[in-house]
Structure formats: structure tokens, C-alpha cells
Write an enzyme that holds these catalytic residues in place. Sequence first.
Site, PDB file in Angstrom:
ATOM      1  N   ILE A 141     -51.294 -43.441   2.246  1.00  0.00           N
ATOM      2  CA  ILE A 141     -52.234 -44.441   1.998  1.00  0.00           C
ATOM      3  C   ILE A 141     -53.512 -44.140   1.746  1.00  0.00           C
ATOM      4  O   ILE A 141     -54.490 -45.105   1.165  1.00  0.00           O
ATOM      5  CB  ILE A 141     -51.926 -45.451   3.301  1.00  0.00           C
ATOM      6  CG1 ILE A 141     -52.830 -44.696   4.581  1.00  0.00           C
ATOM      7  CG2 ILE A 141     -50.631 -46.067   3.531  1.00  0.00           C
ATOM      8  CD1 ILE A 141     -52.834 -45.780   5.654  1.00  0.00           C
TER       9      ILE A 141
ATOM     10  N   GLU B 236     -53.048 -35.003  12.676  1.00  0.00           N
ATOM     11  CA  GLU B 236     -53.489 -36.162  12.845  1.00  0.00           C
ATOM     12  C   GLU B 236     -52.362 -37.270  13.544  1.00  0.00           C
ATOM     13  O   GLU B 236     -52.771 -38.051  14.437  1.00  0.00           O
ATOM     14  CB  GLU B 236     -54.411 -36.981  11.821  1.00  0.00           C
ATOM     15  CG  GLU B 236     -55.448 -36.303  11.634  1.00  0.00           C
ATOM     16  CD  GLU B 236     -56.498 -37.194  10.367  1.00  0.00           C
ATOM     17  OE1 GLU B 236     -55.779 -38.165   9.934  1.00  0.00           O
ATOM     18  OE2 GLU B 236     -57.489 -36.586  10.148  1.00  0.00           O
TER      19      GLU B 236
ATOM     20  N   HIS C 250     -44.825 -33.774   9.579  1.00  0.00           N
ATOM     21  CA  HIS C 250     -44.801 -34.126   8.231  1.00  0.00           C
ATOM     22  C   HIS C 250     -45.385 -32.950   7.341  1.00  0.00           C
ATOM     23  O   HIS C 250     -46.091 -32.023   7.753  1.00  0.00           O
ATOM     24  CB  HIS C 250     -45.663 -35.473   8.017  1.00  0.00           C
ATOM     25  CG  HIS C 250     -47.044 -35.172   8.789  1.00  0.00           C
ATOM     26  ND1 HIS C 250     -47.230 -35.214  10.065  1.00  0.00           N
ATOM     27  CD2 HIS C 250     -48.262 -35.220   7.863  1.00  0.00           C
ATOM     28  CE1 HIS C 250     -48.671 -34.802  10.187  1.00  0.00           C
ATOM     29  NE2 HIS C 250     -49.329 -35.145   8.861  1.00  0.00           N
TER      30      HIS C 250
END
Length: 125
Positions: free
Chosen positions: A40, A105, A110
Site C-alpha cells: 500500500i 514492522e 514477508h
Amino acid sequence: MPIDATKPYDPSNIFARILRGEIPSKRIYEDDHALAFHDINPQAPVHILVIPKGAYVSWDDFSERGSDEEIAGFIRAVGKVARDMGLVARGYRLLANIGRLAGQEVPHLHVHIFGGQPLGPMLGR
């Protein structure tokens, strides 16, 4: 704020919520072992996140507890996404931040796939 990758998996993290369909994402690939979607807040013209579907905090956690099928499926998914996005011929970068010092974070393993422009040096000083 960077997280401590030695802490237990937090099922309320944003990627777990995306996997459960509680938060929308622009999905581009999904199979039994992985989900890939657009970041995003992209840092390059192509910026995709690939996450395993299992509850793993970090690469070391995944490599220790993941099944051979999960690990192979996740790695194959990363490669498939890079091929499907047309990144192989021009080049791309994979990045997995693990723990506080690396700037992780979200406490869910990932891999970032970056491409579509020259990416510069691996680490800036």
C-alpha cells in the site's frame, strides 16, 4: 515501529488479518501456501509483498517450524510472482527484514519484491 522477531506470533497483525479477509488487499497471486499483494506504500514501480499462509514471525522461525511443503511452496510462489510480473529479464530485488535492527514492522514473515527501476546500492550508509 520495528518489532522483536523473537516474540510469539501475534494473530492480530495486519498480514494475518489480510489472510483472514478482514482487511482488503490488491491480491495478485494466491495458492495453498502463499499470498502475494501490492504494497500500500510502494517504494518502487513494482512493490509486491509475498507472505506464507502459516503463522510465522521470521525467516528463521519459518525454516525451523515450516513443513518442507510449505517452504517449497512459498519459495516457488516468490519466483512465480516475479515471473508473472515480468521482472526477471530486467532484474528485481527481494528483501526480508527480520527483527528490530533490520526494521521489520509486521510480525509475520514477508518478502518484498521490488522492480521496475534501477534500485541502487543494496545498503545506503
